[in-house]
Design an enzyme around this catalytic site. Sequence first.
Site, mmCIF file in Angstrom:
data_model
loop_
_atom_site.group_PDB
_atom_site.id
_atom_site.type_symbol
_atom_site.label_atom_id
_atom_site.label_comp_id
_atom_site.label_asym_id
_atom_site.label_seq_id
_atom_site.Cartn_x
_atom_site.Cartn_y
_atom_site.Cartn_z
ATOM 1 N N TRP A 101 -2.097 -0.726 9.455
ATOM 2 C CA TRP A 101 -3.077 0.558 9.121
ATOM 3 C C TRP A 101 -4.600 -0.203 9.132
ATOM 4 C CZ3 TRP A 101 -0.760 3.093 12.471
ATOM 5 C CH2 TRP A 101 0.465 3.654 12.121
ATOM 6 N N ASP A 171 -8.748 4.564 3.193
ATOM 7 C CA ASP A 171 -7.762 5.597 3.784
ATOM 8 C C ASP A 171 -6.684 5.730 2.777
ATOM 9 O OD1 ASP A 171 -5.685 6.391 5.301
ATOM 10 O OD2 ASP A 171 -5.320 4.535 6.652
ATOM 11 N N LYS A 195 1.791 12.682 5.301
ATOM 12 C CA LYS A 195 2.533 11.804 4.351
ATOM 13 C C LYS A 195 2.778 12.508 2.980
ATOM 14 C CE LYS A 195 2.042 8.679 7.643
ATOM 15 N NZ LYS A 195 1.055 7.619 7.496
#
Length: 360
Positions: A101, A171, A195
Site C-alpha cells: 500500500w 495511512d 478494515k
Amino acid sequence: MKRVYNFSAGPAILPEDVLREAAEEMLDYRGCGMSVMEMSHRSKMYQNIFDEAESDFRELLNIPDNYKVLFMQGGAHLQFSMIPMNFMKNGVADYIVTGQWAKRAFEEAKQYGTANAIASSADKTFSYIPDCSDLPVSENADYVYICENNTIYGTKFKTLPNTKGKNLISDVSSCFLSEPMDVSRYAYVYGGVQKNIGPAGVVIGIIREDMITEDVLPGTPTMCRFKTHADNGSMYNTPPCYGIYICGKVFKWLKNMGGLEEMQKRNIEKANVLYDFLDQSKLFIPNVAKDSRSIMNVTFVTGNKELDAKFVAEAAAAGFDNLKGHRSVGGMRASIYNAMPKAGVEALVDFMDQFEKNNR
Ligand SMILES: *Cc1c(COP(=O)(O)O)cnc(C)c1O
C-alpha cells in the site's frame, strides 16, 4: 443462523450488536417510516446521524480543534492521488515503503512530482519496519508518507518516524481506532473504514486546518480537493450515507466498550494469545520481527505451501474463515480487528494446536 469466526482482512468483521441494531432499524428508522438508505442526505434526520457520528469520532480520538474530519469516497487508493495533488507544493515528497500500500501511494505520487523512497523494508519481504529515527529527509519535502499498519505483511510502526520537522502523512486504514492516537503528530491521517470501522465505501480523513488550501496542482478535480470536502461539511455531493451511519454505530459501540484505551488493552491481549502460541509452535512460524508486529493482522506460515493450504481449508471447514494470506505473500493471515472477540482467537489457537498435533 450461523456466524463464523471471520478473520478477513477487509471488508471485515463488524460488531454483532451493530449489525443487529441496523437490522432492527432497516425498514423504519426511529419512526420516520423509511430506511436510512432511503433518506435525503439534506434532511434534518440524516444531518443528525452525520453530526453525531462526527462528534463521537472526534471524542474517541480526542481530535484537537484545529483539525477537520472529512468523510470521503474512493477508498485509500483515491487518497494515494489526492495527497500529492493537494500537498505537493514544492513538488517533492518522501515515502517510507513498508509494503504494497505504501508502494502504491509512492508510485502514484511519482505522477505528480518527485517522490523519493527514503526507506524501505522490501529487502526482507516487508517483514519489519525500518529504523526511521534518522532518515535522509529531503530538504524541500512537502511531506513524509507512511503506511502505519501494513495489512498484508502484519507489521506496524511502533514509533512514528522522525520527519525532521516535515509534515507527516499516514495511512491508518487497518489500525484506525484500534488504539489511541496522538492526532497532533500528523498533518493528515486517513483510513478506509472497511478494515476496522464499517462497510466499504467510506474514507475518513483528519486534516490539520493549515493543510486545507486552494493552492493545489493544476487540473486537480473539484472532488479531489480537500478544501471542497472541508468547506461543505463532507456533503459537496451525496456522501456514502448508509456507510457513515454504520460507522456512527461502531463509534457508539466503541464508546460503550470503554473507548480506545480499553480497545488497545483488549487488542494487545488478543494478539498476545496468538503470538505466544506462534512463538512456541514447532509447526507454525510467525512472519514478522518481534518489534514490528501488528496487533491487527497476524501473519504466519508452516514453511510448506501444501500444508498451508490444508490448514486454511480445514480451518474454514471448522468455522474459522478467511485465514488465507494475501495473494502476494501466501501463507496465513489472521486479521483480529476490534470486533473479533478474544474467544475467537482462543478458539483459533486451540484449532491450530490440534492441527499441529495431527500434522507433525
Ligand atoms: C486495504 C488497504 C488499502 C486499500 O484500500 P482500498 O479501499 O481498497 O483503496 C490501503 N491501505 C491500507 C493500509 C489497507 O489496509
